[in-house]
Motif scaffolding. Sequence first.
Motif, PDB file in Angstrom:
ATOM      1  N   LYS A  99       3.591  -6.249  13.079  1.00 42.31           N
ATOM      2  CA  LYS A  99       4.849  -6.489  12.376  1.00 42.31           C
ATOM      3  C   LYS A  99       4.796  -5.784  11.034  1.00 42.31           C
ATOM      4  CE  LYS A  99       5.813 -10.088   9.847  1.00 42.31           C
ATOM      5  NZ  LYS A  99       6.033 -11.456   9.322  1.00 42.31           N
ATOM      6  N   LYS A 100       5.802  -5.008  10.729  1.00 45.28           N
ATOM      7  CA  LYS A 100       5.809  -4.302   9.445  1.00 45.28           C
ATOM      8  C   LYS A 100       5.978  -5.311   8.312  1.00 45.28           C
ATOM      9  CE  LYS A 100      10.793  -3.391   9.300  1.00 45.28           C
ATOM     10  NZ  LYS A 100      11.862  -2.375   9.317  1.00 45.28           N
ATOM     11  N   PRO A 101       5.448  -5.017   7.129  1.00 49.32           N
ATOM     12  CA  PRO A 101       5.594  -5.943   5.990  1.00 49.32           C
ATOM     13  C   PRO A 101       7.018  -5.948   5.455  1.00 49.32           C
ATOM     14  CG  PRO A 101       4.538  -3.908   5.291  1.00 49.32           C
ATOM     15  CD  PRO A 101       4.661  -3.825   6.780  1.00 49.32           C
ATOM     16  N   GLN A 102       7.393  -7.063   4.844  1.00 44.53           N
ATOM     17  CA  GLN A 102       8.691  -7.145   4.167  1.00 44.53           C
ATOM     18  C   GLN A 102       8.631  -6.459   2.806  1.00 44.53           C
ATOM     19  OE1 GLN A 102      10.140 -11.192   3.845  1.00 44.53           O
ATOM     20  NE2 GLN A 102       9.275 -11.745   5.823  1.00 44.53           N
ATOM     21  N   MET A 103       7.465  -6.579   2.150  1.00 44.16           N
ATOM     22  CA  MET A 103       7.300  -6.018   0.819  1.00 44.16           C
ATOM     23  C   MET A 103       5.928  -5.372   0.692  1.00 44.16           C
ATOM     24  SD  MET A 103       7.689  -7.814  -2.955  1.00 44.16           S
ATOM     25  CE  MET A 103       6.300  -8.925  -2.777  1.00 44.16           C
ATOM     26  N   VAL A 104       5.881  -4.233  -0.011  1.00 42.52           N
ATOM     27  CA  VAL A 104       4.628  -3.539  -0.287  1.00 42.52           C
ATOM     28  C   VAL A 104       4.471  -3.414  -1.800  1.00 42.52           C
ATOM     29  CG1 VAL A 104       3.418  -1.327  -0.155  1.00 42.52           C
ATOM     30  CG2 VAL A 104       4.544  -2.257   1.879  1.00 42.52           C
ATOM     31  N   ILE A 105       3.318  -3.838  -2.300  1.00 36.51           N
ATOM     32  CA  ILE A 105       2.969  -3.627  -3.705  1.00 36.51           C
ATOM     33  C   ILE A 105       2.008  -2.447  -3.754  1.00 36.51           C
ATOM     34  CG2 ILE A 105       1.919  -4.611  -5.771  1.00 36.51           C
ATOM     35  CD1 ILE A 105       2.628  -7.391  -4.683  1.00 36.51           C
ATOM     36  N   LEU A 106       2.420  -1.364  -4.383  1.00 37.21           N
ATOM     37  CA  LEU A 106       1.614  -0.146  -4.467  1.00 37.21           C
ATOM     38  C   LEU A 106       1.054  -0.017  -5.877  1.00 37.21           C
ATOM     39  CD1 LEU A 106       0.567   2.606  -3.505  1.00 37.21           C
ATOM     40  CD2 LEU A 106       2.857   3.548  -3.953  1.00 37.21           C
ATOM     41  N   ASP A 107      -0.264  -0.191  -6.011  1.00 40.09           N
ATOM     42  CA  ASP A 107      -0.907  -0.076  -7.316  1.00 40.09           C
ATOM     43  C   ASP A 107      -1.177   1.393  -7.618  1.00 40.09           C
ATOM     44  OD1 ASP A 107      -2.479  -1.754  -9.515  1.00 40.09           O
ATOM     45  OD2 ASP A 107      -3.696   0.000  -9.005  1.00 40.09           O
ATOM     46  N   LEU A 108      -0.763   1.836  -8.808  1.00 44.28           N
ATOM     47  CA  LEU A 108      -0.886   3.238  -9.200  1.00 44.28           C
ATOM     48  C   LEU A 108      -1.661   3.368 -10.505  1.00 44.28           C
ATOM     49  CD1 LEU A 108       2.808   4.293  -8.505  1.00 44.28           C
ATOM     50  CD2 LEU A 108       0.817   4.895  -7.109  1.00 44.28           C
ATOM     51  N   SER A 109      -2.539   4.363 -10.572  1.00 47.04           N
ATOM     52  CA  SER A 109      -3.244   4.678 -11.809  1.00 47.04           C
ATOM     53  C   SER A 109      -3.205   6.186 -12.023  1.00 47.04           C
ATOM     54  CB  SER A 109      -4.694   4.171 -11.750  1.00 47.04           C
ATOM     55  OG  SER A 109      -5.386   4.768 -10.673  1.00 47.04           O
ATOM     56  N   GLU A 110      -3.860   6.653 -13.050  1.00 47.71           N
ATOM     57  CA  GLU A 110      -3.785   8.074 -13.407  1.00 47.71           C
ATOM     58  C   GLU A 110      -4.229   8.982 -12.266  1.00 47.71           C
ATOM     59  OE1 GLU A 110      -4.396  10.496 -17.488  1.00 47.71           O
ATOM     60  OE2 GLU A 110      -6.093   9.251 -16.875  1.00 47.71           O
ATOM     61  N   LEU A 224       9.680  -1.934  -1.749  1.00 45.31           N
ATOM     62  CA  LEU A 224       8.512  -1.333  -2.400  1.00 45.31           C
ATOM     63  C   LEU A 224       8.507  -1.682  -3.886  1.00 45.31           C
ATOM     64  CD1 LEU A 224       6.030   0.562  -2.310  1.00 45.31           C
ATOM     65  CD2 LEU A 224       7.608   2.467  -2.759  1.00 45.31           C
ATOM     66  N   VAL A 225       7.354  -2.172  -4.354  1.00 39.80           N
ATOM     67  CA  VAL A 225       7.163  -2.482  -5.770  1.00 39.80           C
ATOM     68  C   VAL A 225       6.015  -1.623  -6.287  1.00 39.80           C
ATOM     69  CG1 VAL A 225       6.518  -4.253  -7.449  1.00 39.80           C
ATOM     70  CG2 VAL A 225       7.975  -4.857  -5.497  1.00 39.80           C
ATOM     71  N   LEU A 226       6.250  -0.866  -7.348  1.00 45.48           N
ATOM     72  CA  LEU A 226       5.204  -0.065  -7.979  1.00 45.48           C
ATOM     73  C   LEU A 226       4.555  -0.874  -9.087  1.00 45.48           C
ATOM     74  CD1 LEU A 226       7.159   3.324  -8.292  1.00 45.48           C
ATOM     75  CD2 LEU A 226       5.863   2.428  -6.338  1.00 45.48           C
ATOM     76  N   LEU A 294       8.115 -10.196  -9.514  1.00 49.09           N
ATOM     77  CA  LEU A 294       8.393  -9.579  -8.216  1.00 49.09           C
ATOM     78  C   LEU A 294       9.851  -9.834  -7.799  1.00 49.09           C
ATOM     79  CD1 LEU A 294       5.126 -10.615  -6.348  1.00 49.09           C
ATOM     80  CD2 LEU A 294       5.731  -8.332  -7.194  1.00 49.09           C
ATOM     81  N   PRO A 295      10.517  -8.849  -7.192  1.00 46.65           N
ATOM     82  CA  PRO A 295      11.920  -9.018  -6.809  1.00 46.65           C
ATOM     83  C   PRO A 295      12.177 -10.206  -5.902  1.00 46.65           C
ATOM     84  CG  PRO A 295      11.251  -6.721  -6.622  1.00 46.65           C
ATOM     85  CD  PRO A 295      10.000  -7.494  -6.907  1.00 46.65           C
ATOM     86  N   CYS A 296      11.228 -10.492  -5.008  1.00 47.06           N
ATOM     87  CA  CYS A 296      11.447 -11.611  -4.068  1.00 47.06           C
ATOM     88  C   CYS A 296      11.418 -12.947  -4.771  1.00 47.06           C
ATOM     89  CB  CYS A 296      10.403 -11.551  -2.946  1.00 47.06           C
ATOM     90  SG  CYS A 296       8.698 -11.630  -3.530  1.00 47.06           S
ATOM     91  N   SER A 297      10.846 -13.017  -5.986  1.00 47.21           N
ATOM     92  CA  SER A 297      10.809 -14.284  -6.734  1.00 47.21           C
ATOM     93  C   SER A 297      12.186 -14.710  -7.188  1.00 47.21           C
ATOM     94  CB  SER A 297       9.907 -14.149  -7.961  1.00 47.21           C
ATOM     95  OG  SER A 297       8.567 -13.906  -7.589  1.00 47.21           O
ATOM     96  N   HIS A 298      13.139 -13.763  -7.215  1.00 44.54           N
ATOM     97  CA  HIS A 298      14.493 -14.060  -7.699  1.00 44.54           C
ATOM     98  C   HIS A 298      15.488 -14.210  -6.575  1.00 44.54           C
ATOM     99  CE1 HIS A 298      12.682 -12.988 -11.480  1.00 44.54           C
ATOM    100  NE2 HIS A 298      12.411 -11.779 -11.042  1.00 44.54           N
ATOM    101  N   GLN A 299      14.971 -14.187  -5.320  1.00 42.25           N
ATOM    102  CA  GLN A 299      15.858 -14.325  -4.172  1.00 42.25           C
ATOM    103  C   GLN A 299      15.807 -15.757  -3.661  1.00 42.25           C
ATOM    104  OE1 GLN A 299      14.597 -11.387  -1.326  1.00 42.25           O
ATOM    105  NE2 GLN A 299      15.033  -9.670  -2.691  1.00 42.25           N
TER     106      GLN A 299
END
Length: 300
Positions: A99-110, A224-226, A294-299
Amino acid sequence: MKKFLSYVCLTLLALVIIDVLYGFAMEKLSGNRYVSSIDHIREAHEDIAIIGSSRANHHYDPQLLSDSLNLTAYNYGIEGLNILADKAVLSMLINQSEKKPQMVILDLSESDICDVQGWNTEHLSLLYPYADVSAVDSLFADVIDPREYFFVRYSKLYRHNSNILDYLKPKRAKGQRHENGFTPLEGTWSGEPLEPTTGYDVSPQKLDYLERCIKLCADNDVLLVLSTSPNYNRLPKERNWIRAIEKVAHEHHLTYLYHEQDAEFLSHPDWFNEPYHLNAEGAEIFTRKIIPELPCSHQD
């Protein structure tokens, strides 16, 4: 001449047989399981997926996300890799999981956005055993040297030659990996903040892969959340790679959680295992801090 040709043919045949048998032996030794987070994708069904490098793996506690949001979560962070590999992991999660995820948190660095020597394609050999997976094969075809790609694609001996010692020796992990993929780190940093080299040029290739991740999520209705998680380094406030992420996030109307130079964390070295990684306490505090953002916290 005929004898010479026969010798060449027999030699090539022997090499092919050795290659096949070696690959078969390595697959048996490993049980076809090499990178825990990727192996989990085969049965993935969680609502939230965290992807990124070791900073993702050590900084985001899926259990806290699950408890607060009433959603299942799994941490797919892989040590040593960057946005190039993240795209492959994301593609597998969306196209090859249960099952595909509903939300992905993508951690980004330099190193995910900039051309940083030693942190571009140098660690992709970790994924060589997965060269038969379409998403990984597409990555290799696009970013590694064509000659190397030929051997990775067609030689099991080449795929596994850097991994054999890992199969035979006991694993020494930095921390105890949980069933949800999260690996909390113990230990406390007691030194001063570092001042590492910065100012690397933004990599067009890596920025393109970030755009590909965004498009893949948009096309498949995945939120997607960056995010950029804390470190204990003294860094300039204005850096090109951060501006690049902010620009992309603004253009695509994405949430970008920036906590790299969070003053609260910079005042707490005891929340770090070392300057680039939070320890278990720091990870708990950080995860709790971003949940309301997170956006889902406000839904409803």
